[in-house]
Structure formats: C-alpha cells, structure tokens
Design a protein around this motif. Structure first.
Motif, short mmCIF file in Angstrom:
data_model
loop_
_atom_site.label_atom_id
_atom_site.label_comp_id
_atom_site.label_asym_id
_atom_site.label_seq_id
_atom_site.Cartn_x
_atom_site.Cartn_y
_atom_site.Cartn_z
N GLN A 56 22.09 -7.97 -44.39
CA GLN A 56 23.33 -7.55 -45.05
C GLN A 56 24.12 -6.57 -44.19
N ARG A 57 23.43 -5.73 -43.44
CA ARG A 57 24.15 -4.80 -42.55
C ARG A 57 24.96 -5.56 -41.50
N ARG A 58 24.49 -6.71 -41.11
CA ARG A 58 25.19 -7.53 -40.12
C ARG A 58 26.27 -8.41 -40.75
N GLY A 59 26.37 -8.40 -42.06
CA GLY A 59 27.43 -9.15 -42.72
C GLY A 59 26.99 -10.44 -43.36
N PHE A 60 25.71 -10.82 -43.22
CA PHE A 60 25.23 -12.03 -43.86
C PHE A 60 25.18 -11.85 -45.38
N GLY A 61 25.50 -12.91 -46.11
CA GLY A 61 25.26 -12.90 -47.54
C GLY A 61 23.82 -13.28 -47.82
#
Length: 297
Positions: free
Chosen positions: A181-186
């Motif tokens: 999530q920190r990398r932007g993945f859902g």
C-alpha cells in the motif's frame, strides 16, 4: 497481434523486462527464457509449463460498467494437458522459485493487460501467500513495481488479491500489505467469508476491497436468514472504509440479491467468462431484475 506498444501508443519495454527476469533466474535451466510471444500474447515458461492469461471483468453494480479486470492463470504442460492454477503453484518448492513463479505469472498478466487496456485501466492480480511470506524486510512490491514500469503501468492501476485465510503468520501478512500500500498498490482480500475469515483480521489488515466468497451469495439464494445477513456484511465492509465485491454470480436471482445487498462491484459467469481479450460489457442482459428480491425480503 503486435505487442510492441500499449493501447495509448507507449512502448512496452520487452527487452528490459525479460533481461530483469533472466537476471533473477540465475543459471538454473528451469528459469531461463521465461517469456516469449505468440499471436495470443505473452506466454510464460516455467519448466514444462506454459502460462497464459485470461481476463474477467468486474462491473460497477449501479451502472454495469466494467471498472476493472481480474487476470486468471491458464496453464498447460508440454503434452497440452491443462493444469489448475492451484496445481501449477505447487510446482515451485524453494523460496526463491516460489517468488520467481509468482512474479512471472503476474508479469505475464501485466504485459497482456497493458497491450489491450486504456490508460488508467485497473488490473486485479492474485498473489501467492507463500510469496508474501518469502519476501522480507518490507520490500514487497519493489521488484514488481519496476516490472510494471516496463509495461507502462503504475502501482495505482493494480489491485493485489490475497487469500488472507490461508496465511498463518498474520504479522508478516500485515507487514506485506502495508508495504504494498505504501507503494500505491490496492489490496483486495479474496474469498472473504470462507475458512478462517473474520472481521477482526479484516479490521487489522485495512484492505481497499473485500471480495465476498461465492458461498455467501449461494446460501443467500435459498436461505432467508442468510439473505438478511448479506446486506449487514456489506455494511460492515463499508464501515471499514473498503468496497465490497460479490463474485461468482451465475444467475439473475444472485445478481438481484447482490445489488440489493449494496455491493459495489459484481463479477461472475452471468456477465462474462474469462477469455484472453478484455471485455467491457456484460454478455447477458441483467437489467430490470431488482424486483426479484426486494430489499428486506
């Protein structure tokens, strides 16, 4: 079919992508030449297995517009015998090969998706639970983000589906989800409502999406008590700040139950079966069915 560019005209950097995989594979012949291209798209190679993509759309419940596509693995051996994804994922044994195989499957799907999808389209990908446990130090998503970049995709376009009920090391699971999530993945929790699923675990994981197990909609079709519980489950999911997906919809009655329960998205054979091409409309008419199971029935 040419797989040189994405639909928006940007290049898919095949040479860099494959080189990155070959470097990870080392000298093992099992991992060499792991990607090639056929008329149907990119094909993965792992030992004697050929790995291909099929895609099934997810539809917005209120508009029946396709808002995402889930990639599903199709596997054949050298004798053209089909294997289930579960059988294929049991093939790698060592931690390194488990991680490689999981990444390979997701990369094949990303290539085939990117070559067809509109800009900003959303792709759902399944992640092997063993992969989550074998990557350490909160680095989940680092390698895959680089591979996505070669395909012209961003982490924000990818939702990773996780079967949390099959993972015993819950602290490691929390660490993995937070890193992604920190990398932007859902993050989507898959098959919620089966096995050991519970809302306490869901609360601690803070997923973006919860996919309800098909057994819930099947039970609701014939059981009035289960039918009353389904909207309450959806309400709790919404209270957690997540969206609810009802998957495995096969009948008009199940469609009506899911819509009346307030789910956000729908998925199933009633609307579209998995194929190698992206589908954007339901293959069967499902409008005008909400009166089959009125709210509160």
């Amino acid at each position: 079919m040419s797989f040189v560019t994405n639909k928006d005209g940007s290049a898919i950097q095949f040479e860099q992508l494959i080189a990155q995989f070959e470097e990870q594979g080392g000298d093992s012949p099992l991992l060499e030449h792991c990607v090639h291209f056929e008329d149907s798209g990119a094909v993965g190679r792992y030992g004697n297995l050929s790995l291909r993509s099929a895609f099934q759309p997810l539809f917005q419940a209120d508009s029946m517009r396709a808002v995402a596509h889930e990639a599903l693995l199709r596997v054949e051996d050298d004798r053209q015998r089909s294997l289930s994804p579960e059988q294929a994922f049991r093939t790698p044994k060592s931690p390194e090969r488990i991680v490689h195989f999981d990444r390979l499957c997701r990369t094949i799907h990303a290539i085939n998706f990117a070559a067809q999808a509109e800009p900003d389209a959303v792709l759902y990908l399944n992640v092997d639970g063993r992969h989550l446990l074998n990557v350490r130090g909160g680095t989940h998503g680092t390698f895959f983000e680089a591979l996505l970049g070669h395909c012209g995709l961003r982490p924000g376009q990818v939702v990773l589906e996780i079967l949390e009920s099959r993972i015993n090391d819950f602290d490691r699971l929390i660490e993995a989800i937070a890193a992604y999530q920190r990398r932007g993945f859902g993050i989507a929790i898959d098959d919620f409502g089966c096995r050991n699923s519970n809302f306490d675990r869901l609360w601690r994981l803070s997923p973006d999406i919860v996919k309800l197990d098909r057994s819930l909609i099947v039970q609701s079709t014939g059981n009035p008590r289960a039918r009353k519980i389904l909207p309450k489950l959806v309400e709790i999911i919404h209270d957690l700040g997540a969206r609810a997906v009802c998957e495995g919809i096969e009948t008009v009655a199940q469609h009506s139950l899911a819509v009346n329960a307030g789910v956000d998205m729908l998925q199933g054979y009633l609307y579209a079966r998995p194929v190698d091409r992206l589908q954007h409309r339901p293959t069967s008419a499902v409008t005008g069915t909400a009166d089959l199971y009125p709210p509160g029935s």
